[in-house]
Design an enzyme around this catalytic site. Structure first.
Site, PDB file in Angstrom:
ATOM      1  N   THR A 153      66.393  21.587   7.578  1.00 55.94           N
ATOM      2  CA  THR A 153      67.057  22.842   7.893  1.00 55.94           C
ATOM      3  C   THR A 153      68.539  22.795   7.537  1.00 55.94           C
ATOM      4  OG1 THR A 153      67.789  24.165   9.790  1.00 55.94           O
ATOM      5  CG2 THR A 153      67.276  21.890  10.249  1.00 55.94           C
ATOM      6  N   ASP A 154      69.128  23.966   7.338  1.00 55.74           N
ATOM      7  CA  ASP A 154      70.578  24.020   7.082  1.00 55.74           C
ATOM      8  C   ASP A 154      71.380  23.711   8.352  1.00 55.74           C
ATOM      9  OD1 ASP A 154      70.063  26.371   8.507  1.00 55.74           O
ATOM     10  OD2 ASP A 154      70.968  27.719   7.031  1.00 55.74           O
ATOM     11  N   GLU A 155      70.692  23.718   9.520  1.00 55.86           N
ATOM     12  CA  GLU A 155      71.426  23.494  10.782  1.00 55.86           C
ATOM     13  C   GLU A 155      72.011  22.090  10.876  1.00 55.86           C
ATOM     14  OE1 GLU A 155      69.910  24.998  14.389  1.00 55.86           O
ATOM     15  OE2 GLU A 155      68.966  26.726  13.450  1.00 55.86           O
ATOM     16  N   TYR A 178      68.084  20.116  18.728  1.00 56.24           N
ATOM     17  CA  TYR A 178      67.164  20.370  17.614  1.00 56.24           C
ATOM     18  C   TYR A 178      67.752  19.858  16.304  1.00 56.24           C
ATOM     19  CZ  TYR A 178      65.197  22.992  13.685  1.00 56.24           C
ATOM     20  OH  TYR A 178      64.668  23.337  12.451  1.00 56.24           O
TER      21      TYR A 178
END
Ligand code: NAD
Ligand code: DAU
Length: 372
Positions: A153-155, A178
């Protein structure tokens, strides 16, 4: 181009995995092999989303006649269960892994981080280690015609200010349980590549939307709340920005990496489509109101600004020039088209929605597979 024969899809009963399997088997993406879907069927996974695939492509792996024709198999289990994962590799002679399985909702990771560390970190470690052993040659090297593709993910990159983009070189700065777990899993994948020579690729994607997304995430939650006349909860000032990509575009990018990506490389995937949450909601209200015969002004009146998410990342924006340049991928579905398709899907799949929200589906899983 890689020839992929027996693909282990982890988390194939979740939102992106279900769409991936549909796309791969139904849209003739030059794939002629078999898909083995390994999923624990948590609250977010739904085997019924693949009932049509099961009917058309499913088979019993122990049935010799079925084996030659069947192209889709389901294995219920946990990626943290090493013995189980080993048995699946051996049973289907897995040569490719595309690893979607994860706990994926940021708010849940704030309420209860443990499951996130177990599945996202330990589960990824287990898969990597089983793959490393299963793909070992007699001289101790690892076969290079296999592939482990990790979905991330880009997170992991943290939060942007008003300007700038995440590139593949942006240092990791995860800020929720997360994203910290996902970052950890990304590092493990690259460590297995560098240390053991595991042929691995990795992709970091922005926010997906589309059919089969569990209605706890922004877009499906808002669609269903509008239809049910419930409040539309907007966190903080509603000005956080996300970069939205239609799930099918994401999956075509994943497939391009699996076929042509260079091992040891990571690829950013994004929609080049930034929206403030409140502006996105405004657009969604117009689409849903028109389709469902609601009064948009009345629906707007149900917007409720609520307490902000702790540690809420302000802005995500992906620079996806690498995958465009090197693999020729580009976004095909415009935001308007994608949102319209998504709203249509939620309007016409009430049975799916009711079964997952009522807990009926989890009871069915327990009856058929036992309590986990
Ligand atoms: P999801 O929550 O809808 O589905 C996750 C699936 O994994 C479910 O089917 C669940 O049953 C399964 N699962 C969970 N724990 C498991 C375990 N221990 N063993 C086996 N299966 C297990 O998630 P999603 O939105 O489809 O996301 C898929 C992947 O894509 C995740 O790795 C996520 O981090 C990543 N991702 C998601 C987005 C997004 O916007 N949804 C964007 C970028 C990356
Ligand atoms: O960026 C990729 C990530 O996108 C994925 O890695 C995650 O798995 C996926 O869940 C998603 O994370 P977000 O936290 O960005 O998605 P979510 O739909 O939960 O929230 C999107 C934005 O909307 C975010 O700024 C929080 C806000 N929000 C969300 C909900 C559920 C609200 O304002 N109200 C809400 O009720």
């Amino acid at each position: 181009m890689r020839t992929l024969k027996n693909i282990l899809v982890t988390g194939g009963a979740g939102f992106i995995g279900v769409n991936f399997i549909h796309t791969l088997l139904e849209k003739s993406l030059e794939f002629t092999g078999r898909i083995i879907n390994l999923d624990a069927l948590t609250y977010a996974g739904n085997a019924a989303s693949l009932a049509d695939i099961e009917k058309q492509f499913g088979g019993n792996p122990t049935d010799k006649t079925g084996l030659s024709k069947a192209r889709y198999f389901f294995e219920h289990g946990d990626i943290c269960d090493r013995a189980f994962v080993e048995s699946v590799f051996a049973k289907y002679d897995i040569d490719t892994v595309v690893h979607f399985a994860a706990e994926s909702h940021v708010d849940r990771s704030i309420l209860g981080p443990e499951a996130f560390i177990k599945t996202n970190v330990m589960g990824t470690f287990t898969l990597l280690d089983v793959a490393r052993n299963y793909w070992k040659n007699t001289d101790g090297t690892i076969r290079q015609d296999a592939l482990f593709h990790h979905i991330s993910t880009d997170e992991v990159y943290g939060s942007l200010g008003d300007t700038g983009y995440f590139t593949e070189g942006t240092p990791y700065d995860p800020r929720s349980p997360y994203s910290a777990g996902k970052a950890s899993s990304d590092h493990l994948v690259m460590a297995y590549h560098h240390t053991y020579g595991l042929p691995a690729t990795l992709s970091n994607c922005s926010n997906n939307y589309g059919p089969y997304q569990f209605p706890e995430k922004l877009i499906p939650l808002m669609i269903l709340n509008m239809l049910e006349g419930k409040p539309l909860p907007v966190y903080g000032d509603g000005k956080n920005i996300r970069d939205w990509v239609y799930v099918e575009d994401h999956n075509r990018a994943v497939w391009a990496i699996m076929q042509h990506g260079v091992t040891g490389e990571k690829y950013n995937i994004g929609g080049e489509n930034e929206w403030e949450n409140i502006k996105l909601l405004d657009t969604l209200i117009n689409i849903v109101s028109k389709k469902a015969g609601l009064d948009p002004a009345k629906v707007r009146g149900t917007i409720a600004y609520v307490k902000d998410r702790p540690g809420h990342d302000r802005r995500y924006a992906i620079d996806c020039s690498k995958i465009k340049r090197e693999l020729g991928w580009k976004r095909e579905v415009s935001f308007e088209e994608g949102l319209t398709r998504t709203v249509d899907w939620y309007l016409s799949n009430t049975e799916w929605i009711n079964s997952i929200r009522s807990g009926e589906y989890q009871k069915w899983v327990e009856r058929n597979y036992g309590k986990r």
